[in-house]
Design a protein around this motif. Structure first.
Motif, mmCIF file in Angstrom:
data_model
loop_
_atom_site.group_PDB
_atom_site.id
_atom_site.type_symbol
_atom_site.label_atom_id
_atom_site.label_comp_id
_atom_site.label_asym_id
_atom_site.label_seq_id
_atom_site.Cartn_x
_atom_site.Cartn_y
_atom_site.Cartn_z
ATOM 1 N N VAL A 154 0.843 -1.195 0.000
ATOM 2 C CA VAL A 154 0.000 0.000 0.000
ATOM 3 C C VAL A 154 0.878 1.245 0.000
ATOM 4 N N ARG A 157 2.288 1.899 -3.317
ATOM 5 C CA ARG A 157 1.245 2.369 -4.203
ATOM 6 C C ARG A 157 0.961 3.853 -3.962
ATOM 7 N N LEU A 158 1.167 4.269 -2.736
ATOM 8 C CA LEU A 158 0.870 5.652 -2.386
ATOM 9 C C LEU A 158 2.110 6.542 -2.369
ATOM 10 N N SER A 165 -0.531 11.676 -11.484
ATOM 11 C CA SER A 165 -1.788 11.988 -12.175
ATOM 12 C C SER A 165 -2.985 12.047 -11.235
ATOM 13 N N TYR A 166 -2.725 12.014 -9.934
ATOM 14 C CA TYR A 166 -3.819 12.068 -8.967
ATOM 15 C C TYR A 166 -3.604 13.205 -7.977
ATOM 16 N N PRO A 167 -3.816 14.427 -8.427
ATOM 17 C CA PRO A 167 -3.449 15.587 -7.611
ATOM 18 C C PRO A 167 -4.227 15.688 -6.303
ATOM 19 N N VAL A 168 -5.518 15.431 -6.334
ATOM 20 C CA VAL A 168 -6.307 15.570 -5.100
ATOM 21 C C VAL A 168 -5.851 14.542 -4.078
ATOM 22 N N LEU A 169 -5.666 13.334 -4.549
ATOM 23 C CA LEU A 169 -5.161 12.274 -3.685
ATOM 24 C C LEU A 169 -3.808 12.687 -3.088
ATOM 25 N N ASN A 172 -3.951 15.360 -0.352
ATOM 26 C CA ASN A 172 -4.545 14.957 0.924
ATOM 27 C C ASN A 172 -3.937 13.682 1.496
ATOM 28 N N LEU A 175 -3.676 12.807 5.274
ATOM 29 C CA LEU A 175 -4.963 12.584 5.934
ATOM 30 C C LEU A 175 -5.607 11.269 5.512
ATOM 31 N N LEU A 176 -5.244 10.793 4.321
ATOM 32 C CA LEU A 176 -5.905 9.615 3.765
ATOM 33 C C LEU A 176 -5.209 8.308 4.123
ATOM 34 N N ALA A 180 -8.444 5.883 5.287
ATOM 35 C CA ALA A 180 -9.525 5.887 4.306
ATOM 36 C C ALA A 180 -9.634 4.509 3.663
ATOM 37 N N ILE A 182 -9.778 1.546 1.137
ATOM 38 C CA ILE A 182 -8.978 1.278 -0.060
ATOM 39 C C ILE A 182 -7.530 1.740 0.138
ATOM 40 N N LEU A 183 -7.328 2.744 0.983
ATOM 41 C CA LEU A 183 -5.976 3.272 1.185
ATOM 42 C C LEU A 183 -5.426 2.904 2.565
#
Lengths: 221, 221
Positions: A154, A157-158, A165-169, A172, A175-176, A180, A182-183
């Motif tokens: 995980v 992956r993060l 390509s995942y700016p919002v992710l 944050n 915090l995620l 959260a 899946i994460l």
DNA sequence: ACCTGAACACCGTTCAAGT
DNA sequence: ACCTGAACACCGTTCAAGT
């Protein structure tokens, strides 16, 4: 006997739960279990029943407080026995494990909220579904054996390089990560989602309130 | 290969799903499966991934319509493969089966709704939990073998003589029988809960809307 | 009423060996 | 690269027999 089953579940988890292991714990032949219980499924249904036994709130509460107590009590029950989390969804749908007294209580409270007829049924199903949804997932087990390996997966992956390509992710991420669905790499037993659960309950009750208000407004016209 | 696994699941259900049966279907030794896949769990995770592959809505939609499409699409996917219903809850929590693109899309939409920071995380968890909750239960399998016996048991339990102390239940019995959780004897494949699902989605989206509105109001002050 | 004991028809998974 | 084949350590459940 079903107390022993619950202990077995708590100690070794659902994956390792078997009639034969339970028999070992009881110092008895596996086939002896079948005198007390019809099948493995039946046994687990009784275990779930015991876990949920005292989850019904007092009926004196307002319907909103009643629901809040119901959600909280249910979560607390599963928190005590997280290995049973996946069972509850499966067994709630089947009727066993749940008394009609609970059903009557919930229907009564939703009636007080202004729901009747087909809308009462819909509100009832909404509450039951919501009740199970969050907690089942929050306490779903993480594969125990390769726990460390999974955590690493995980994390990889993060890692920031993967997230171009995942700016919002990416923004944050602190915090995620592990907080959260899946994460995460830990279940709710190790990493509880308290605040999310609170908001979840707010959303469900708030949504029901709005529905009830609109029905009341329509009746007044 | 995982297409064959999905067929096997659809044809014979989750309880009967085994590596060995899948091998039989493929005309191959059971151990051959392990060249393509790490474990049974891994295989099922890939099956779930395929089922949910095209469930993500277009991002051009408003956040409310996006959520509505998400819930509907998810339910439609499970309706096509109801035997997989119990797996999804278990595997969503584990990260596999779900792409980060989906996560990014949902976060983006909830950002548009006005959620940020810790509240964004809470809203995200709320949506994921709610997404799985209803459908998992609606399509949970009914014990197949003693189907008739079980139906009779539920019916007996709901016979009017048993319901003397449950007036609300008794009054609404025709609407509840086989159409409400705990009081059903068929799964969603045979007896879908369309209207309840619609209200459920209304409640979740309505509740989120109210939460977002209140946050906006507080910011204005 | 409650348990033993043998037996049946299954499982997932490992590992060495084949082609 | 992909499959065979044997083996290991498990399962849930039935049924006759014991006490």
């Amino acid at each position: 006997m079903i107390a022993a089953a619950l202990d077995e579940l708590d100690d070794h988890g659902l994956a390792a739960f078997s009639i034969r292991n339970l028999a070992r714990r009881l110092g008895v032949y596996p086939t002896a279990i079948y005198w007390h219980v019809e099948s493995r499924d039946d046994l687990l249904a009784e275990v779930v029943a015991r876990i949920l036994a005292d989850a019904e709130p007092r009926r004196a509460l307002s319907w909103q407080r009643y629901l809040r107590a119901l959600f909280g009590g249910y979560r607390a029950a599963i928190k005590r026995h997280p290995s049973a989390a996946p069972l509850v969804g499966a067994h709630l749908v089947g009727n066993r494990s749940i008394g009609l007294g609970f059903v009557e209580g919930l229907l009564t409270k939703l009636g007080e909220a202004g729901f009747a007829g087909a809308e009462l049924v819909a509100a009832y199903n909404t509450v039951i579904a919501a009740l199970v949804g969050f907690v089942t997932q929050e306490f779903a087990a993480v594969p125990d054996d390769d726990r460390e390996r999974w955590r690493a997966a995980v994390r990889r992956r993060l890692s920031r390089s993967q997230l171009a390509s995942y700016p919002v992710l990416r923004r944050n991420l602190p915090l995620l990560a592990n907080k959260a669905f899946i994460l995460r790499w830990q279940s709710g037993s190790q990493a509880p989602l308290d605040r999310s659960f609170e908001r979840y309950v707010d959303v469900v009750i708030g949504g029901l309130e709005r529905l009830a208000d609109r029905r009341a407004a329509r009746r007044r016209r």
